[in-house]
Design an enzyme around this catalytic site. Structure first.
Site, short mmCIF file in Angstrom:
data_model
loop_
_atom_site.label_atom_id
_atom_site.label_comp_id
_atom_site.label_asym_id
_atom_site.label_seq_id
_atom_site.Cartn_x
_atom_site.Cartn_y
_atom_site.Cartn_z
N ARG A 65 -18.01 -30.03 -55.20
CA ARG A 65 -18.90 -28.90 -55.43
C ARG A 65 -19.79 -29.07 -56.66
O ARG A 65 -20.92 -28.62 -56.68
CB ARG A 65 -18.07 -27.64 -55.57
CG ARG A 65 -18.76 -26.45 -54.98
CD ARG A 65 -17.90 -25.25 -54.98
NE ARG A 65 -16.71 -25.49 -55.80
CZ ARG A 65 -15.63 -24.73 -55.77
NH1 ARG A 65 -15.59 -23.72 -54.96
NH2 ARG A 65 -14.59 -24.98 -56.53
N LYS A 174 -0.78 -34.61 -48.67
CA LYS A 174 0.25 -33.58 -48.65
C LYS A 174 -0.12 -32.46 -49.62
O LYS A 174 -0.94 -32.70 -50.49
CB LYS A 174 1.61 -34.19 -48.98
CG LYS A 174 1.75 -34.65 -50.44
CD LYS A 174 3.17 -34.95 -50.77
CE LYS A 174 3.84 -33.74 -51.36
NZ LYS A 174 4.40 -33.95 -52.71
N HIS A 204 3.01 -40.93 -49.62
CA HIS A 204 2.75 -42.16 -50.38
C HIS A 204 3.99 -43.05 -50.52
O HIS A 204 3.88 -44.23 -50.80
CB HIS A 204 2.09 -41.86 -51.73
CG HIS A 204 3.03 -41.42 -52.80
ND1 HIS A 204 3.49 -40.15 -52.90
CD2 HIS A 204 3.60 -42.10 -53.82
CE1 HIS A 204 4.30 -40.06 -53.93
NE2 HIS A 204 4.39 -41.22 -54.51
N LYS A 208 4.85 -47.73 -50.43
CA LYS A 208 5.55 -48.56 -51.43
C LYS A 208 6.16 -49.78 -50.75
O LYS A 208 6.83 -49.66 -49.73
CB LYS A 208 6.66 -47.74 -52.12
CG LYS A 208 6.13 -46.60 -53.00
CD LYS A 208 7.27 -45.88 -53.68
CE LYS A 208 6.81 -44.57 -54.29
NZ LYS A 208 6.31 -44.69 -55.64
N GLU A 242 13.47 -38.07 -61.42
CA GLU A 242 12.27 -38.17 -62.24
C GLU A 242 12.52 -37.60 -63.62
O GLU A 242 13.16 -36.55 -63.75
CB GLU A 242 11.14 -37.36 -61.60
CG GLU A 242 10.65 -37.90 -60.30
CD GLU A 242 9.47 -37.06 -59.83
OE1 GLU A 242 8.34 -37.48 -60.05
OE2 GLU A 242 9.71 -35.98 -59.26
N ASP A 261 8.49 -30.23 -52.09
CA ASP A 261 7.70 -31.24 -52.80
C ASP A 261 8.23 -32.66 -52.55
O ASP A 261 7.45 -33.60 -52.44
CB ASP A 261 7.76 -30.92 -54.31
CG ASP A 261 6.86 -31.83 -55.12
OD1 ASP A 261 5.70 -32.02 -54.72
OD2 ASP A 261 7.32 -32.35 -56.16
N HIS A 266 9.30 -37.35 -48.88
CA HIS A 266 9.78 -38.65 -49.36
C HIS A 266 11.25 -38.92 -49.02
O HIS A 266 11.59 -39.99 -48.53
CB HIS A 266 9.58 -38.76 -50.87
CG HIS A 266 8.20 -38.38 -51.33
ND1 HIS A 266 7.08 -38.62 -50.56
CD2 HIS A 266 7.75 -37.77 -52.45
CE1 HIS A 266 6.01 -38.17 -51.21
NE2 HIS A 266 6.38 -37.65 -52.35
N LYS A 366 13.78 -33.02 -61.17
CA LYS A 366 12.87 -33.24 -62.29
C LYS A 366 13.66 -33.11 -63.59
O LYS A 366 14.70 -32.45 -63.63
CB LYS A 366 11.77 -32.18 -62.29
CG LYS A 366 10.96 -32.18 -61.02
CD LYS A 366 9.55 -32.66 -61.26
CE LYS A 366 8.70 -32.61 -60.03
NZ LYS A 366 8.00 -33.85 -59.74
#
Ligand code: BG6
Length: 520
Positions: A65, A174, A204, A208, A242, A261, A266, A366
């Site tokens: 935009r 996603k 993704h 890998k 993570e 998520d 995954h 996380k």
């Protein structure tokens, strides 16, 4: 679209599949001002260009935009590349050669006029293939996916029946929906304007190298494949941990949580590759058929099962790498009484012949002590009779660990005799490291995925039935959580391996999580 029509689409994907060469094309990135474009897409395309893997000629158009010129967009992308490139410093000359193919198209996704401008820009390229072979990358907010597809279709840039000698494809980022209903709706909307074979849904993890190797490793080595079943395997653990917290993504994360998520995509993808039957060939549809079968064989979870087999967790403030990390509820754009999970652990069973009775433990979170993704396949123990007289401690089970990231590699753990006169055994390891064996070749997942999408090979992308089946599983889990707040045993301090309740999940059956090590 009726069920029969959907089936028909899947069948024609199969008959028309087959790896094609990468033909000259234009790549149009919707959402060109976004993070993904700067961090992943443009660096990936630059590296493909450097490796001479992009077709000649090619063009990349950023569509967004904000008002800016080609030169300004190129400059922005150069700054981004200097920051995010996996190889540094960026080669100036190579960048200049690459950047000459970058163009910018300013427009609002909802404005018909903007697509006319895009068409004019494509026409100005002269070369027939650059005008007609089009890869549309939807890196926009998911609520705009359908609108962009419709506008492209109305502007005659996207044809459900690709005109002969040309192709148009949609690459969709996603999250693909937020539950089964929205995923079905989105699939319906997209396939009104594009055929299923033109839709490339990204996960993704499939890009890998180590994730792709799961399939190769399993089906090219007879020693493991023979043991890959309930007779030999005690259980499987899949960990995707993570160190990162939710950072600036609080707003998105409040809607997603770890289950949407990470687990929906995954973790379930890794599970499918670990558990699938051998495909009849390496063609996209043959592989995707087997992966969907795994998802369909996951034993359904009712609310009671969810209570027993699924653990949520949320981090509170704690020390990680010597720094105090805020708790999830203190992160920006997160509600101060949020019950959203930043951690999830599950015990799943696959009701099929091969895996009957074998628990699959999956977890992701996380603010854990280490960023690591790995699969640990633990074999059944030998009978203890032989060594019972010399040790009352049970021998360690053999285990095969596939380290997906970091320290990419595979290790096999078995028992060995400690040298000396006493009969002492201890676990030892055989280790394969990608780095040692193949050198530091670490292409980003997006490089592979972009290349495959340009080549029209859908193997590494998620099929319609796959994404819908995965959402069905997530929905049943979320239903079990409805109206329930997190209990004390479901909170964990940042910098630890998750809530106590997750330990109990395995403890009930005498199992225990094996945490990834920094260096194996
Ligand atoms: C993304 C999630 O899909 O995957 C992020 O949205 C997560 O929350 C990321 O951090 C993890 O990817 P990787 O490649 O770093 O393991």
């Amino acid at each position: 679209m009726s069920e029969l029509e959907q089936l028909d689409e899947l069948i024609s994907c199969r008959t028309e599949e087959g790896r094609k060469s990468v033909e000259p094309c234009s790549i149009v990135i919707f959402g060109a001002s976004g993070d993904l474009t700067a961090r992943k897409l443009v660096p990936a395309l630059y590296h493909l260009f450097g490796a001479k893997q992009l077709p000649a000629p090619f063009r990349i158009i950023g569509f967004a935009r904000r008002e800016k010129s080609d030169v300004e967009w190129r400059r922005e992308m150069q700054t981004a590349l200097n920051q995010f490139s996996r190889t540094k410093p960026v080669d100036e000359q190579r960048w200049e050669a690459f950047a000459a193919n970058l163009y910018y198209c300013q427009g609002d996704f909802s404005e018909t006029g903007a697509y006319k401008k895009l068409e004019q820009l494509l026409n100005s390229f002269g070369n027939e293939s650059l005008r007609r072979n089009l890869l549309f990358y939807l890196a926009t907010s998911p609520s705009q996916f359908a609108q962009v597809a419709e506008q492209l279709h109305d502007a005659s840039l996207l044809h459900r029946q690709e005109p002969s000698g040309s192709w148009q494809r949609l690459v969709v980022e996603k999250p693909f929906g937020h539950d089964l209903e929205s995923a079905e709706q989105l699939n319906g909307d997209l396939t009104r304007f594009a055929h299923e074979k033109q839709v490339f849904r990204i996960d993704h993890y499939l890009g890998k190298e180590t994730v792709q190797n799961i399939l190769m490793f399993r089906f090219s080595n007879s020693i493991f494949e023979q043991l890959w079943n309930r007779q030999s395997i005690d259980h499987v653990q899949i960990t995707v941990s993570e160190k990162l917290g939710v950072g600036q993504r609080g707003g998105y994360y409040e809607e997603a949580g770890a289950i949407r998520d990470m687990f929906q995509n995954h973790l379930l993808q890794v599970l499918s590759l670990i558990a699938m039957e051998p495909p009849v060939s390496l063609d996209a549809e043959a592989i995707r058929d087997e992966k969907v079968k795994v998802l369909r064989s996951i034993r359904p979870l009712n609310s009671n099962d969810v209570n027993k087999q699924v653990v949520r967790g949320q981090y509170f403030a704690g020390m990680l790498d010597g720094q105090l990390r805020p708790g999830y509820r203190q992160e920006s754009r997160v509600k101060s009484d949020s019950n959203v999970e930043t951690y999830v652990a599950l015990k799943l069973f696959l009701d099929n012949w091969r895996w009957s009775g074998v628990p699959f433990f999956l977890r992701t979170g996380k603010c854990l002590p280490l960023s690591a993704s790995e699969v640990r396949v633990e074999f059944r123990r030998t009978p203890h009779v032989l060594f019972a007289a010399v040790s009352n401690k049970k021998l360690d089970a053999n285990a095969l660990t596939l380290r997906l990231q970091p320290n990419e590699g595979i290790s096999l753990r078995f028992n060995g005799k400690v040298p000396g006169t006493s009969l002492q055994l201890r676990p030892v390891r055989m280790n394969f490291s990608y780095d040692t064996e193949f050198g530091a070749y670490t292409p980003e997942a997006y490089e592979r995925l972009l290349l495959e999408a340009m080549a029209g090979d859908a193997t590494l992308f998620i099929r319609r039935d796959e994404v819908e089946t995965a959402w069905g599983i997530v929905d049943s889990i979320r239903k079990g959580w409805e109206g329930k707040s997190l209990s004390n045993r479901e909170f964990y301090s940042a910098g630890t391996w998750g809530p106590v309740a997750a330990e109990d999940l395995l403890g009930q059956t005498g199992h225990a999580w094996r945490d990834p090590h920094p260096i194996q």
